[in-house]
Design a protein around this motif. Structure first.
Motif, PDB file in Angstrom:
ATOM      1  N   ASP A   1       0.902  -1.290  -0.570  1.00  0.00           N
ATOM      2  CA  ASP A   1      -0.137   0.243  -0.022  1.00  0.00           C
ATOM      3  C   ASP A   1       0.632   1.153   0.303  1.00  0.00           C
ATOM      4  O   ASP A   1       1.995   1.115   0.214  1.00  0.00           O
ATOM      5  CB  ASP A   1      -0.718  -0.169   0.887  1.00  0.00           C
ATOM      6  CG  ASP A   1      -0.467   0.259   3.028  1.00  0.00           C
ATOM      7  OD1 ASP A   1       0.920   0.986   2.903  1.00  0.00           O
ATOM      8  OD2 ASP A   1      -0.465  -0.507   3.547  1.00  0.00           O
TER       9      ASP A   1
ATOM     10  N   ALA B   1      -0.072   3.650   2.314  1.00  0.00           N
ATOM     11  CA  ALA B   1      -0.576   4.936   3.339  1.00  0.00           C
ATOM     12  C   ALA B   1       0.351   5.039   4.704  1.00  0.00           C
ATOM     13  O   ALA B   1       1.638   4.834   3.727  1.00  0.00           O
ATOM     14  CB  ALA B   1      -1.363   3.365   4.429  1.00  0.00           C
ATOM     15  N   GLY B   2       0.572   5.539   5.159  1.00  0.00           N
ATOM     16  CA  GLY B   2       1.496   6.152   6.088  1.00  0.00           C
ATOM     17  C   GLY B   2       0.851   6.004   7.733  1.00  0.00           C
ATOM     18  O   GLY B   2       0.031   5.153   7.928  1.00  0.00           O
TER      19      GLY B   2
ATOM     20  N   CYS C   1      -0.015   5.733  11.278  1.00  0.00           N
ATOM     21  CA  CYS C   1      -1.440   5.506  11.965  1.00  0.00           C
ATOM     22  C   CYS C   1      -2.567   5.092  11.157  1.00  0.00           C
ATOM     23  O   CYS C   1      -3.845   5.651  11.258  1.00  0.00           O
ATOM     24  CB  CYS C   1      -2.003   5.982  12.871  1.00  0.00           C
ATOM     25  SG  CYS C   1      -0.161   5.850  14.123  1.00  0.00           S
ATOM     26  N   ASP C   2      -2.174   5.240   9.526  1.00  0.00           N
ATOM     27  CA  ASP C   2      -3.463   5.656   8.718  1.00  0.00           C
ATOM     28  C   ASP C   2      -4.410   4.543   8.474  1.00  0.00           C
ATOM     29  O   ASP C   2      -4.811   3.358   9.584  1.00  0.00           O
ATOM     30  CB  ASP C   2      -3.141   5.403   6.983  1.00  0.00           C
ATOM     31  CG  ASP C   2      -2.800   6.666   6.450  1.00  0.00           C
ATOM     32  OD1 ASP C   2      -3.345   7.901   7.293  1.00  0.00           O
ATOM     33  OD2 ASP C   2      -2.472   6.785   5.656  1.00  0.00           O
TER      34      ASP C   2
ATOM     35  N   THR D   1      -8.096   1.604   7.143  1.00  0.00           N
ATOM     36  CA  THR D   1      -8.208   1.798   6.059  1.00  0.00           C
ATOM     37  C   THR D   1      -8.644   2.163   5.474  1.00  0.00           C
ATOM     38  O   THR D   1     -10.056   3.189   6.084  1.00  0.00           O
ATOM     39  CB  THR D   1      -9.059   0.374   6.133  1.00  0.00           C
ATOM     40  OG1 THR D   1     -10.308   0.153   6.831  1.00  0.00           O
ATOM     41  CG2 THR D   1      -8.702  -0.881   6.139  1.00  0.00           C
TER      42      THR D   1
ATOM     43  N   VAL E   1      -6.613   3.148   2.787  1.00  0.00           N
ATOM     44  CA  VAL E   1      -5.508   3.659   2.843  1.00  0.00           C
ATOM     45  C   VAL E   1      -4.565   2.516   2.702  1.00  0.00           C
ATOM     46  O   VAL E   1      -3.063   2.238   2.659  1.00  0.00           O
ATOM     47  CB  VAL E   1      -5.108   4.695   2.789  1.00  0.00           C
ATOM     48  CG1 VAL E   1      -3.914   5.026   2.931  1.00  0.00           C
ATOM     49  CG2 VAL E   1      -6.368   6.176   3.062  1.00  0.00           C
ATOM     50  N   ASP E   2      -5.170   1.708   4.953  1.00  0.00           N
ATOM     51  CA  ASP E   2      -3.990   0.941   4.747  1.00  0.00           C
ATOM     52  C   ASP E   2      -4.208  -0.744   4.354  1.00  0.00           C
ATOM     53  O   ASP E   2      -5.295  -0.888   5.035  1.00  0.00           O
ATOM     54  CB  ASP E   2      -4.010   0.875   6.838  1.00  0.00           C
ATOM     55  CG  ASP E   2      -3.208  -0.412   6.361  1.00  0.00           C
ATOM     56  OD1 ASP E   2      -2.432  -0.770   6.214  1.00  0.00           O
ATOM     57  OD2 ASP E   2      -3.372   0.089   8.249  1.00  0.00           O
TER      58      ASP E   2
ATOM     59  N   GLU F   1      -4.088  -4.175   7.033  1.00  0.00           N
ATOM     60  CA  GLU F   1      -4.560  -3.931   8.055  1.00  0.00           C
ATOM     61  C   GLU F   1      -5.928  -5.291   7.964  1.00  0.00           C
ATOM     62  O   GLU F   1      -5.273  -5.980   9.424  1.00  0.00           O
ATOM     63  CB  GLU F   1      -6.280  -2.960   8.297  1.00  0.00           C
ATOM     64  CG  GLU F   1      -6.346  -3.258   9.527  1.00  0.00           C
ATOM     65  CD  GLU F   1      -7.748  -1.843   9.701  1.00  0.00           C
ATOM     66  OE1 GLU F   1      -8.994  -2.139   8.914  1.00  0.00           O
ATOM     67  OE2 GLU F   1      -6.808  -0.700  10.196  1.00  0.00           O
TER      68      GLU F   1
ATOM     69  N   HIS G   1       0.008  -1.320  14.145  1.00  0.00           N
ATOM     70  CA  HIS G   1      -0.014   0.079  14.143  1.00  0.00           C
ATOM     71  C   HIS G   1       0.638   0.143  12.107  1.00  0.00           C
ATOM     72  O   HIS G   1       1.069  -0.443  12.181  1.00  0.00           O
ATOM     73  CB  HIS G   1      -0.739   1.501  14.092  1.00  0.00           C
ATOM     74  CG  HIS G   1       1.461   2.191  14.746  1.00  0.00           C
ATOM     75  ND1 HIS G   1       1.955   2.343  14.140  1.00  0.00           N
ATOM     76  CD2 HIS G   1       1.533   1.929  16.363  1.00  0.00           C
ATOM     77  CE1 HIS G   1       3.489   2.289  15.015  1.00  0.00           C
ATOM     78  NE2 HIS G   1       2.948   1.554  15.898  1.00  0.00           N
ATOM     79  N   HIS G   2      -0.436   0.949  11.232  1.00  0.00           N
ATOM     80  CA  HIS G   2       1.022   1.155  10.103  1.00  0.00           C
ATOM     81  C   HIS G   2       1.801   2.733  10.457  1.00  0.00           C
ATOM     82  O   HIS G   2       1.673   3.374  10.518  1.00  0.00           O
ATOM     83  CB  HIS G   2      -0.180   1.902   9.131  1.00  0.00           C
ATOM     84  CG  HIS G   2       0.353   1.952   8.165  1.00  0.00           C
ATOM     85  ND1 HIS G   2       1.449   2.002   7.742  1.00  0.00           N
ATOM     86  CD2 HIS G   2       0.651   0.979   6.285  1.00  0.00           C
ATOM     87  CE1 HIS G   2       2.305   2.224   6.014  1.00  0.00           C
ATOM     88  NE2 HIS G   2       1.341   0.838   5.756  1.00  0.00           N
TER      89      HIS G   2
ATOM     90  N   SER H   1       5.634   4.844   9.639  1.00  0.00           N
ATOM     91  CA  SER H   1       4.876   5.698   8.226  1.00  0.00           C
ATOM     92  C   SER H   1       5.369   5.466   6.853  1.00  0.00           C
ATOM     93  O   SER H   1       5.189   6.871   5.738  1.00  0.00           O
ATOM     94  CB  SER H   1       5.963   6.696   8.811  1.00  0.00           C
ATOM     95  OG  SER H   1       7.391   6.549   8.495  1.00  0.00           O
TER      96      SER H   1
END
Length: 432
Positions: A151, A153-154, A156-157, A159, A161-162, A165, A186-187, A189
């Motif tokens: 993905d 994502a950055g 703590c993004d 879904t 985007v993440d 998950e 968590h996601h 950076s």
């Protein structure tokens, strides 16, 4: 938890309909390996009857090898949750012993366990927590990883985007089913980057958990059609992955790192522990950052973690003391990454810290006040040289582990320099 006996393991295996048992162990370089036996051979395995060549442990083949034996730790018996319930697969983590039953000098797990004696003798209880980062990459039709993150994502993004998950949730649930306590997940950076935080545990349990964690995360990722990588710096333009180690020290029920009236709120023991680690930081770096690629992560990001010292607020320091005090006082080693041998990493950090406490070394000046650039080694070559020079670290590793580890790392460094890299082709082929 009460220690399990051999017969209890056999009974559990029968109750869980286990057919295969993986006897897992870690070699000197940190690779998690195994020998599988059927349940019919479990009793024999539990009595250390399964042998292998010492070269498997040392990573060096030659004519002067010897037979070593796997000694399973009954307390590490676990049934893999992702396998069928009928004909299930379980595991036992093993020490490596000689024919006479004594620990093999190249057994990293025995080395860590035996080092706990000094702490117990002085009524200290030391525990480690771990914040482990990794990347999820896509795979091709053959299941091989490709350099394309799962993905974009950055930090703590959520879904949608993440996209990782679901995989991350399954990893956490599987780990919990295997007895892990998960603090958070968590996601991270960078694109495709994730973090899972393990609650503190005593050193041997934590080393077992880190070794198991990497195996489980990669397995669950594969079941999602992904590849999990703990490579420290897979993406040139984004932060790499580390493994921050949280260190807690208690003595007779109290937090032994805390002193309400001392400078910074750190006790004498806390300051000495930090001093012991920083005094040997360069040599320890060769173990906690073991790859050529590890040093692409250190020094090439906003949060470098490269300064050989400690601080509360300077995020470039390899050791940070978070602002919480009282019973929550802890020390965080931030420079290590998850490609290290967890047994050797925890062993060296614990031994260096214990030596500092034993010799009552004074707390170094905080890097919040003193920003002199004393950094950890810039590359694996410098780290190897520091390891060779450090007589204390060499002595506590012992000749087998020290020589085999050093030989392997020197060869890796030489191979890196002898290889023609894509950067060189791009830089020089046309102009020269």
């Amino acid at each position: 938890m009460q220690p399990l006996a051999v017969q209890e393991v056999i009974e559990r295996a029968q109750e869980c309909h286990v057919k295969f048992v993986r006897l897992q162990f870690t070699d000197i370089q940190g690779s998690f390996k195994n020998v599988a036996v059927t349940v019919e051979e479990l009793e024999s395995a539990l009595h250390s009857k399964i042998s292998l060549d010492s070269a498997v442990v040392e990573g060096k083949y030659g004519v002067l090898q010897r037979d070593v034996f796997l000694r399973p730790d009954p307390n590490t018996f676990q049934v893999f949750p992702w396998r069928p319930r009928e004909g299930a697969v379980a595991r036992l983590i093993c020490d490596i012993i000689d024919a006479d039953g004594k620990p093999y000098p190249g057994c990293v797990r025995s080395k860590l366990r035996d080092s706990l004696v000094w702490l117990r003798k002085n009524n200290f209880e030391l525990t480690f927590g771990a914040e482990i980062e990794f990347f999820l990459f896509q795979t091709n039709q053959k299941g091989h990883p490709i350099p394309c993150t799962h993905d974009n994502a950055g930090l703590c993004d959520l879904t949608p985007v993440d996209l990782g998950e679901n995989a991350r949730r399954d990893m956490v649930l599987t780990l919990e089913e295997m007895g892990f306590q998960i603090v958070a997940s968590h996601h991270e950076s960078a694109p495709g980057q994730h973090e899972i935080v393990l609650r503190e545990d005593e050193p041997l349990n934590m080393a077992d958990k880190i070794a198991t964690f990497k195996f489980v995360v990669r397995t669950i990722a594969q079941r999602h059609g992904l590849h999990a990588s703990f490579m420290p710096k897979p993406l040139p333009d984004f932060n790499g992955s580390g493994m921050a180690l949280s260190i807690c020290l208690r003595q007779e029920g109290r937090n032994a790192l805390y002193d309400a009236v001392a400078q910074y709120g750190l006790s004498t023991q806390g300051g000495s522990l930090i001093a012991g680690i920083t005094n040997h930081a360069s040599a320890i770096t060769a173990v906690i950052n073991p790859l050529v690629n590890s040093y692409k992560r250190l020094g090439y990001a906003n949060l470098d973690r490269i300064l050989k010292g400690w601080s509360e607020g300077n995020r470039n320091s390899m050791i940070r003391v978070p602002s919480q005090r009282g019973d929550d006082t802890r020390i965080v080693l931030r420079s290590s990454d998850a490609t290290c041998n967890p047994y050797l990493a925890l062993y060296l950090v614990m031994q260096a810290g214990s030596m500092g406490i034993e010799h009552r070394l004074p707390l170094p000046t905080s890097l919040d006040e003193n920003t002199v650039d004393h950094r950890v080694p810039k590359n694996l070559g410098e780290a190897i040289e520091a390891l060779e020079r450090d007589a204390y670290i060499k002595g506590i590793l012992g000749p087998v582990i020290f020589e085999r580890y050093l030989d392997y790392k020197k060869q890796e460094w030489e191979d890196f320099h002898n290889h023609v890299h894509p950067w060189e082709i791009e830089k020089y082929l046309t102009n020269y």
